[in-house]
Design an enzyme around this catalytic site. Structure first.
Site, PDB file in Angstrom:
ATOM      1  N   ASN A  30      19.005  38.980  -9.170  1.00 14.25           N
ATOM      2  CA  ASN A  30      19.365  37.672  -9.666  1.00 14.25           C
ATOM      3  C   ASN A  30      20.664  37.616  -9.883  1.00 14.25           C
ATOM      4  O   ASN A  30      21.348  36.655 -10.080  1.00 14.25           O
ATOM      5  CB  ASN A  30      18.640  37.285 -10.952  1.00 14.25           C
ATOM      6  N   THR A 111      13.844  42.309 -12.436  1.00 13.94           N
ATOM      7  CA  THR A 111      12.577  42.453 -13.598  1.00 13.94           C
ATOM      8  C   THR A 111      11.468  41.605 -13.190  1.00 13.94           C
ATOM      9  O   THR A 111      11.777  40.425 -12.929  1.00 13.94           O
ATOM     10  CB  THR A 111      13.269  41.810 -14.723  1.00 13.94           C
ATOM     11  N   LYS A 113       8.756  39.213 -13.736  1.00 11.18           N
ATOM     12  CA  LYS A 113       8.667  38.388 -14.797  1.00 11.18           C
ATOM     13  C   LYS A 113       7.480  37.591 -14.784  1.00 11.18           C
ATOM     14  O   LYS A 113       6.860  36.948 -13.838  1.00 11.18           O
ATOM     15  CB  LYS A 113       9.748  37.267 -14.521  1.00 11.18           C
ATOM     16  N   HIS A 237      20.707  51.752 -17.619  1.00 12.56           N
ATOM     17  CA  HIS A 237      22.129  51.441 -17.989  1.00 12.56           C
ATOM     18  C   HIS A 237      22.477  52.432 -19.241  1.00 12.56           C
ATOM     19  O   HIS A 237      21.658  51.951 -20.203  1.00 12.56           O
ATOM     20  CB  HIS A 237      22.019  49.942 -18.229  1.00 12.56           C
ATOM     21  N   GLU A 240      26.971  50.801 -22.009  1.00 13.41           N
ATOM     22  CA  GLU A 240      27.808  49.596 -21.644  1.00 13.41           C
ATOM     23  C   GLU A 240      28.640  49.182 -22.729  1.00 13.41           C
ATOM     24  O   GLU A 240      29.489  48.330 -22.590  1.00 13.41           O
ATOM     25  CB  GLU A 240      26.942  48.597 -20.921  1.00 13.41           C
ATOM     26  N   ASP A 315      26.600  46.043  -8.625  1.00  8.46           N
ATOM     27  CA  ASP A 315      25.948  45.502  -9.954  1.00  8.46           C
ATOM     28  C   ASP A 315      25.304  44.197  -9.755  1.00  8.46           C
ATOM     29  O   ASP A 315      24.287  44.042  -9.702  1.00  8.46           O
ATOM     30  CB  ASP A 315      26.953  45.662 -11.103  1.00  8.46           C
TER      31      ASP A 315
HETATM   32  C1  6MZ Z   1      22.813  45.151 -18.036  1.00 10.92           C
HETATM   33  C2  6MZ Z   1      22.142  43.527 -16.328  1.00 10.92           C
HETATM   34  C3  6MZ Z   1      23.610  43.701 -15.712  1.00 10.92           C
HETATM   35  O1  6MZ Z   1      16.192  41.443 -12.804  1.00 10.92           O
HETATM   36  O2  6MZ Z   1      16.416  38.951 -12.654  1.00 10.92           O
HETATM   37  N1  6MZ Z   1      21.646  43.049 -15.529  1.00 10.92           N
HETATM   38  N2  6MZ Z   1      21.983  44.351 -17.449  1.00 10.92           N
HETATM   39  N3  6MZ Z   1      24.071  45.082 -17.685  1.00 10.92           N
HETATM   40  C4  6MZ Z   1      24.479  44.320 -16.491  1.00 10.92           C
HETATM   41  N4  6MZ Z   1      25.795  44.380 -16.273  1.00 10.92           N
HETATM   42  C5  6MZ Z   1      26.632  43.239 -16.247  1.00 10.92           C
HETATM   43  N5  6MZ Z   1      23.567  42.635 -14.868  1.00 10.92           N
HETATM   44  C6  6MZ Z   1      22.395  42.092 -14.666  1.00 10.92           C
HETATM   45  O3  6MZ Z   1      18.334  40.372 -12.492  1.00 10.92           O
HETATM   46  C7  6MZ Z   1      19.178  39.726 -13.567  1.00 10.92           C
HETATM   47  C8  6MZ Z   1      19.035  40.606 -14.573  1.00 10.92           C
HETATM   48  O4  6MZ Z   1      19.734  41.865 -14.493  1.00 10.92           O
HETATM   49  C9  6MZ Z   1      20.031  42.589 -15.643  1.00 10.92           C
HETATM   50  C10 6MZ Z   1      19.821  41.582 -16.663  1.00 10.92           C
HETATM   51  O5  6MZ Z   1      18.474  41.738 -17.567  1.00 10.92           O
HETATM   52  C11 6MZ Z   1      19.671  40.157 -16.066  1.00 10.92           C
HETATM   53  O6  6MZ Z   1      18.987  39.347 -16.552  1.00 10.92           O
HETATM   54  P1  6MZ Z   1      17.005  40.268 -12.295  1.00 10.92           P
HETATM   55  O7  6MZ Z   1      16.468  40.212 -10.683  1.00 10.92           O
END
Ligand code: 6MZ
Length: 375
Positions: A30, A111, A113, A237, A240, A315
């Site tokens: 996403n 993720t 859902k 992760h 961060e 990312d």
């Molecule tokens: C941590 C991140 C992220 O899973 O809905 N996500 N989590 N750090 C980051 N760095 C900036 N970037 C994205 O993709 C979106 C989800 O990925 C994680 C977050 O949980 C975000 O809601 P999906 O496909």
């Protein structure tokens, strides 16, 4: 540090970075959605009166985003993207976009859902992702063992189709299921169990992600331990934001890969470097979310000079308006790496993929061919 380049030299280097075969190990589905798609989806929901289009347009088009803004944005994105057909569409587009810039192996993470309002379960969300992977056109997407169909039968390509197949770009795609830090232990366990169920469908690992200031390591630990016991590779992760207790626990847990590692103190840094855990480096993302003060001061240089295993990643290519080719270009222009060094960096990432040895062998051959062709 920064290397000045003439415009023609810059153009040539950028084109070379696009032509370079690349391995992407850290891309959130996403976060990789095109802005044009988000705008189109926002317009449709705006027309239906579900959202106010102008409000979404402003946030989608905004260029710089702080870390808290990013995580608010994901919630907005999910309003737009979380129904089955849209999940299928964005998966198809994201894979096509990576293949177009010569990513030859993509581990896309997402993720699963539950969304009662949309009749969605974690399983049906993943089925929609799978449907998207299978509907990519113009690119050969290799999801399983290359000769094995989902039904377990062998496939063979008629001679007449071979010429077309040779022309197509080819991308190996594997999936990581993400546990969101907002989830409960039981929801995290559901995700691990789903990963086991979908092992034969290209799911190769588990990721822990989400807003780093939310949740506790102990909440996800039972699910991560369960995955480890079952031999499912894990990437986490890590660091961060500064969080001594968690960073130490993550390093002690010894996942197969780590993402980011921005805010480690000296001792944690030493511990990481004395390990051989590969790090997924996300330059643009870390600069934009403040994980590092600047590109020049990014810990890439330290890890690279220490010969620590690492791979360049995007990312969230949509959210941060970047691409994997651009991340390679940034390494060249910021840290002065040569083409040979960039090639080795891209090639080295093959060793850290979660896919099996057969895929690794095929990927090594891709790089050998590219080298032989004089890239
Ligand atoms: C941590 C991140 C992220 O899973 O809905 N996500 N989590 N750090 C980051 N760095 C900036 N970037 C994205 O993709 C979106 C989800 O990925 C994680 C977050 O949980 C975000 O809601 P999906 O496909």
């Amino acid at each position: 540090m920064g290397t000045e380049r003439k415009p023609e030299a810059e153009k040539e280097m950028r084109e070379w970075c696009v032509a370079l075969p690349k391995v992407e190990l850290h891309a959130h589905l996403n976060g990789s959605v095109r802005n044009s798609t988000l705008l189109e989806l926002a317009k449709q929901l705006g027309d239906k009166g579900v959202i106010v289009f102008e409000d979404f347009k402003d946030v989608i088009m905004k260029n710089s985003r702080s870390r808290p803004e990013c995580f608010k944005l994901f919630d907005l994105f999910h309003v737009l993207t979380t129904d089955h057909d849209t999940v299928t569409r964005i998966t198809k587009e994201v894979v096509g976009d990576f293949a177009a810039e010569n990513v030859v192996y993509l581990e896309i993470r997402t993720t699963p859902k539950n969304n009662e309002g949309k009749g969605m379960t974690k399983r049906s969300y993943m089925n929609a992702v799978m449907k998207g992977l299978k509907s990519v056109e113009d690119v050969e997407v290799v999801l399983y063992d290359s000769n094995l169909r989902t039904d377990g039968t062998l496939s063979c390509t008629p001679m007449s189709d071979l010429a077309d197949e040779m022309k197509k770009k080819k991308i190996y795609v594997r999936l990581l299921l993400s546990i969101d830090r907002r989830e409960t232990t039981s929801a995290a366990l559901d995700t691990v169990n789903l990963a086991i169920e979908m092992k034969d469908q290209g799911v190769v690992g588990i990721d822990l992600s989400g807003n780093p200031v939310v949740g506790e390591w102990e909440t996800y630990l039972p699910a991560l331990k369960h995955a480890k016991e079952l031999g499912i590779p894990i990437t986490v992760h890590c660091g961060e934001v500064p969080n001594k207790k968690e960073i130490r626990a993550v390093l002690d847990f010894c996942p197969q890969r780590l993402g980011h590692v921005c805010c480690l103190d000296d001792e944690e840094w030493k511990k990481l470097k004395s390990s051989t855990i590969p790090v997924e480096i996300c330059l643009t993302s870390n600069v934009m979310t403040g994980g590092t003060p600047s590109l020049e001061l990014h810990h890439f240089a330290d890890l690279y000079n220490a010969k620590h295993p690492l791979s360049l990643c995007t990312d969230d290519s949509g959210l941060f308006s970047t691409s994997l080719s651009n991340e390679y270009y940034l390494v060249a222009s910021t840290f002065g790496l040569s083409k040979t060094e960039l090639f080795r960096l891209a090639q080295g990432a093959v060793e850290f993929v979660f896919a099996d040895d057969e895929v690794k062998k095929s990927l090594r051959a891709v790089f050998e061919r590219a080298a032989a062709e004089g890239l």
